[in-house]
Design an enzyme around this catalytic site. Structure first.
Site, PDB file in Angstrom:
ATOM      1  N   ASP A   1      61.264   7.015   3.754  1.00  0.00           N
ATOM      2  CA  ASP A   1      62.313   7.922   3.384  1.00  0.00           C
ATOM      3  C   ASP A   1      62.217   9.415   4.330  1.00  0.00           C
ATOM      4  OD1 ASP A   1      63.099   6.251   1.385  1.00  0.00           O
ATOM      5  OD2 ASP A   1      62.242   7.752  -0.254  1.00  0.00           O
TER       6      ASP A   1
ATOM      7  N   ARG B   1      72.396  13.923  -3.765  1.00  0.00           N
ATOM      8  CA  ARG B   1      71.719  12.951  -4.484  1.00  0.00           C
ATOM      9  C   ARG B   1      70.239  13.332  -4.560  1.00  0.00           C
ATOM     10  NH1 ARG B   1      71.465   7.481  -2.578  1.00  0.00           N
ATOM     11  NH2 ARG B   1      69.972   7.630  -4.423  1.00  0.00           N
TER      12      ARG B   1
ATOM     13  N   CYS C   1      73.159  -1.822  -0.547  1.00  0.00           N
ATOM     14  CA  CYS C   1      73.602  -0.473  -0.300  1.00  0.00           C
ATOM     15  C   CYS C   1      73.649  -0.106   1.053  1.00  0.00           C
ATOM     16  CB  CYS C   1      73.073   0.773  -1.183  1.00  0.00           C
ATOM     17  SG  CYS C   1      71.358   0.920  -0.659  1.00  0.00           S
TER      18      CYS C   1
ATOM     19  N   LYS D   1      62.577  13.294  -7.037  1.00  0.00           N
ATOM     20  CA  LYS D   1      63.861  12.704  -7.377  1.00  0.00           C
ATOM     21  C   LYS D   1      63.232  11.304  -8.014  1.00  0.00           C
ATOM     22  CE  LYS D   1      66.443  10.294  -4.401  1.00  0.00           C
ATOM     23  NZ  LYS D   1      66.529   8.838  -4.432  1.00  0.00           N
ATOM     24  N   ASN D   2      62.341  10.636  -7.037  1.00  0.00           N
ATOM     25  CA  ASN D   2      62.167   9.225  -7.186  1.00  0.00           C
ATOM     26  C   ASN D   2      61.105   9.109  -8.260  1.00  0.00           C
ATOM     27  OD1 ASN D   2      63.905   8.071  -5.214  1.00  0.00           O
ATOM     28  ND2 ASN D   2      62.771   8.344  -3.607  1.00  0.00           N
TER      29      ASN D   2
ATOM     30  N   ARG E   1      68.559  -4.965  -0.493  1.00  0.00           N
ATOM     31  CA  ARG E   1      67.886  -4.206  -1.652  1.00  0.00           C
ATOM     32  C   ARG E   1      68.142  -5.426  -2.978  1.00  0.00           C
ATOM     33  NH1 ARG E   1      68.532   2.199  -1.877  1.00  0.00           N
ATOM     34  NH2 ARG E   1      66.224   1.775  -2.711  1.00  0.00           N
TER      35      ARG E   1
HETATM   36  C1  LIG Z   1      57.740   0.063  -0.258  1.00  0.00           C
HETATM   37  C2  LIG Z   1      58.691   1.065  -0.321  1.00  0.00           C
HETATM   38  O1  LIG Z   1      58.689   1.928   0.814  1.00  0.00           O
HETATM   39  N1  LIG Z   1      59.793   1.592  -1.165  1.00  0.00           N
HETATM   40  C3  LIG Z   1      60.680   2.271  -0.800  1.00  0.00           C
HETATM   41  C4  LIG Z   1      61.806   1.915  -1.761  1.00  0.00           C
HETATM   42  O2  LIG Z   1      61.432   1.757  -2.895  1.00  0.00           O
HETATM   43  P1  LIG Z   1      62.549   0.726  -4.032  1.00  0.00           P
HETATM   44  O3  LIG Z   1      61.904   0.711  -5.271  1.00  0.00           O
HETATM   45  O4  LIG Z   1      63.848   1.133  -3.753  1.00  0.00           O
HETATM   46  O5  LIG Z   1      62.391  -0.458  -2.902  1.00  0.00           O
HETATM   47  P2  LIG Z   1      61.151  -1.542  -3.122  1.00  0.00           P
HETATM   48  O6  LIG Z   1      59.789  -0.770  -3.026  1.00  0.00           O
HETATM   49  O7  LIG Z   1      61.350  -2.261  -4.229  1.00  0.00           O
HETATM   50  O8  LIG Z   1      61.517  -2.323  -1.912  1.00  0.00           O
HETATM   51  C5  LIG Z   1      60.625  -2.624  -0.986  1.00  0.00           C
HETATM   52  C6  LIG Z   1      60.916  -3.907  -0.137  1.00  0.00           C
HETATM   53  O9  LIG Z   1      61.125  -5.132  -1.052  1.00  0.00           O
HETATM   54  C7  LIG Z   1      62.426  -5.662  -0.937  1.00  0.00           C
HETATM   55  N2  LIG Z   1      62.461  -6.226  -2.387  1.00  0.00           N
HETATM   56  C8  LIG Z   1      62.466  -5.135  -3.375  1.00  0.00           C
HETATM   57  C9  LIG Z   1      62.482  -5.822  -4.733  1.00  0.00           C
HETATM   58  C10 LIG Z   1      62.838  -7.108  -4.934  1.00  0.00           C
HETATM   59  O10 LIG Z   1      63.167  -7.275  -6.290  1.00  0.00           O
HETATM   60  N3  LIG Z   1      62.849  -7.759  -3.898  1.00  0.00           N
HETATM   61  C11 LIG Z   1      62.936  -7.270  -2.665  1.00  0.00           C
HETATM   62  O11 LIG Z   1      62.884  -8.149  -1.860  1.00  0.00           O
HETATM   63  C12 LIG Z   1      63.198  -4.376  -0.528  1.00  0.00           C
HETATM   64  O12 LIG Z   1      64.466  -5.119  -0.108  1.00  0.00           O
HETATM   65  C13 LIG Z   1      62.608  -3.663   0.407  1.00  0.00           C
HETATM   66  O13 LIG Z   1      62.694  -4.559   1.674  1.00  0.00           O
HETATM   67  O14 LIG Z   1      62.817   2.664  -1.506  1.00  0.00           O
HETATM   68  C14 LIG Z   1      62.732   4.131  -2.004  1.00  0.00           C
HETATM   69  C15 LIG Z   1      63.891   4.804  -1.777  1.00  0.00           C
HETATM   70  O15 LIG Z   1      64.054   4.672  -0.405  1.00  0.00           O
HETATM   71  C16 LIG Z   1      61.356   4.567  -1.548  1.00  0.00           C
HETATM   72  O16 LIG Z   1      61.247   5.884  -1.764  1.00  0.00           O
HETATM   73  C17 LIG Z   1      60.321   3.715  -1.612  1.00  0.00           C
HETATM   74  O17 LIG Z   1      59.172   4.073  -0.916  1.00  0.00           O
HETATM   75  C1  LIG Z   2      67.176   5.651  -0.728  1.00  0.00           C
HETATM   76  C2  LIG Z   2      66.739   6.489  -1.402  1.00  0.00           C
HETATM   77  O1  LIG Z   2      67.150   6.464  -2.813  1.00  0.00           O
HETATM   78  P1  LIG Z   2      67.800   5.141  -3.551  1.00  0.00           P
HETATM   79  O2  LIG Z   2      66.650   4.299  -3.756  1.00  0.00           O
HETATM   80  O3  LIG Z   2      67.945   5.827  -4.944  1.00  0.00           O
HETATM   81  O4  LIG Z   2      68.848   4.837  -3.086  1.00  0.00           O
HETATM   82  C3  LIG Z   2      65.842   7.680  -1.056  1.00  0.00           C
HETATM   83  O5  LIG Z   2      65.401   8.238  -1.937  1.00  0.00           O
HETATM   84  O6  LIG Z   2      65.620   7.675   0.169  1.00  0.00           O
END
Ligand SMILES: CC(=O)N[C@H]1[C@@H](OP(=O)(O)OP(=O)(O)OC[C@H]2O[C@@H](n3ccc(=O)[nH]c3=O)[C@H](O)[C@@H]2O)O[C@H](CO)[C@@H](O)[C@@H]1O
Ligand SMILES: C=C(OP(=O)(O)O)C(=O)O
Length: 421
Positions: free
Chosen positions: A308, A400, A118, A22-23, A123
């Protein structure tokens, strides 16, 4: 709203095919906006999030055709005829922010709704925005939307992330492919989904070096062409189903599973007393003796233990022999499964980002509520080995990220059914 009903007990034996990630798919799909030629993804997972991304791309003017029951997505974005990603779609799925970089890179302007927080945390997307600014974008936040412009086109630059962000690395990487000159992304995320995105972009003609390491270098090109790309295996679906026989005993083969996708997770599984071996077709997981042992877990960016899989691992440790400590370092509110597991008889204490789990002999079935995607599946796993019946409600979260969960577990002998309402 559908619910899933599980009757616990009984070992699991059989094979489970693992879908495309998915991701990864949710970041590969927006890459279609970078080119006026078709991009075809094979091995796509059949999930509600993919339908949401399809709707979003279609709202921007892309054609998306789903074939072979959803496993093949043929996309074409000859023109982007609407550059606004609307709140109503973006709020459903955070990956929607990934259309920002590609639209800006291709046409020099984009308006994308801020996704908002969320259930698992605030986030923010500040790192996505800073990265695009480093490539010359001018950004303004107005009425909940990011208005982005780069009228003379994006320019290569240094993007130096203060900490690892998967999403921000993806947005920066896609944007940089069409920026003029060289971009260096420092402290880049190294997740397999990033490597998969880079490989797809390379097939489209992008000049990228260093994917899978902390420093990615991109030499911008004038245009990208079409390509066909298979979505990488879903390491989180893989890890989730690897845990199933660890809960129930028995032996399950995960078809398409690869050790390099789940290294840190496998270390913990083995430390808990579960055996993992490679086969011709994937990975074989078995728990032959009694209870698993307690282990401590800290979630980290790849190659560390994935956030995750934290909920699912916590559910396993609820019946481990001893006390386990789980530290969640990625998201500030990702323990919502804990009170639901407590309803099933678990002994869990949460203090801030740390959960202490004291193993009990057995969990008991109960009505529980899914609060987010991985929390939902952790409750299903717990229910497989619990005494009696568990009803997991609000399973739209589950849909999802997991296709046909009841069929995949049912095929290995689980008593599980979806009740439609
Ligand atoms: C590093 C990590 O494990 N990332 C996870 C994150 O990716 P996803 O891409 O959703 O989130 P990020 O990797 O960007 O976030 C990592 C951290 O950085 C912070 N942040 C991020 C972007 C930003 O602009 N500012 C900020 O402060 C987030 O709040 C979080 O604490 O969620 C996905 C869904 O659960 C997981 O598959 C990813 O493995
Ligand atoms: C939290 C997840 O997805 P999303 O970043 O789309 O919310 C996830 O894949 O576990």
């Amino acid at each position: 709203m559908d619910s899933i009903v599980i009757k616990g007990g009984g070992e699991l034996h059989g094979q489970i095919p693992i879908a495309g990630a998915k991701n990864a798919c949710l970041t590969l799909m927006p890459a279609t906006l970078l080119s006026d030629e078709p991009l075809t993804l094979t091995n796509a997972p059949r999930l509600s999030d993919i339908k949401t991304m399809t709707e979003l791309l279609q709202s921007l003017g892309a054609e998306v055709t789903s074939m072979q029951g959803g496993q093949v997505l043929a996309m074409s974005s000859h023109d982007i005829n609407n550059h606004t990603a609307d709140y109503d779609i973006v709020r459903k799925m955070r990956a929607s922010i990934l259309v920002l970089g590609p639209m800006l890179a291709r046409d020099g302007h984009a308006i994308v709704s801020l996704p908002g927080g969320c259930a698992i945390g605030a986030r923010p997307v500040d790192l996505h925005l800073k990265a695009l600014e480093a490539l010359g974008a001018e950004l303004e936040l107005k009425d909940g939307y990011v208005h982005a412009k780069a009228l003379g086109g994006l320019k290569g630059g240094i993007v130096d992330f203060p900490f690892v962000s998967v999403g921000a690395t993806e947005n920066a990487l896609m944007a940089a492919t069409l920026a003029k000159g060289t971009t260096v992304i420092k402290n880049a995320a190294r997740e397999p989904e990033i490597v998969d995105l880079a490989h797809c972009l390379q097939k489209m003609g992008a000049q990228i070096d260093g994917e899978g390491t902390e420093t990615i270098t991109i030499q911008g090109v004038d245009r990208l062409n079409g390509a066909t790309h298979p979505v990488v295996t879903d390491r989180i679906e893989l890890g989730t189903y690897m845990l199933a026989p660890a809960f129930t005993g028995g032996e399950v083969e995960l078809l398409g599973g690869r050790l390099d996708l789940v290294g840190a997770f496998v270390e913990k599984l083995e430390a808990a007393g579960v055996s993992v071996s490679e086969t011709d077709k994937g990975l074989l997981v078995a728990r032959k003796n009694g209870r698993v042992s307690a282990v401590d877990v800290v979630t980290e960016p790849f190659p560390g233990f994935p956030t995750d899989l934290q909920a699912q691992m916590m559910a396993l440790l609820c019946t481990a022999d001893g006390v386990s400590v789980l530290e969640e370092k990625i998201f500030e509110n990702r323990f919502m499964h804990a009170p639901e597991l407590v309803r099933m008889g678990a002994d869990i204490e949460v203090h801030g980002g740390t959960a202490t789990v004291t193993g009990v002999e057995k969990l008991k079935g109960a009505p529980v509520m899914a609060t987010d995607l991985r929390a939902s599946v952790s409750l299903i796993l717990a229910a497989l080995a619990a005494e009696g019946e568990t009803v997991v409600s609000r399973v739209y979260h589950l849909d999802r990220g997991y296709e046909r969960v009841e069929d995949k577990l049912g095929a290995c002998g689980a008593t599980i059914e979806r009740v439609k309402s």
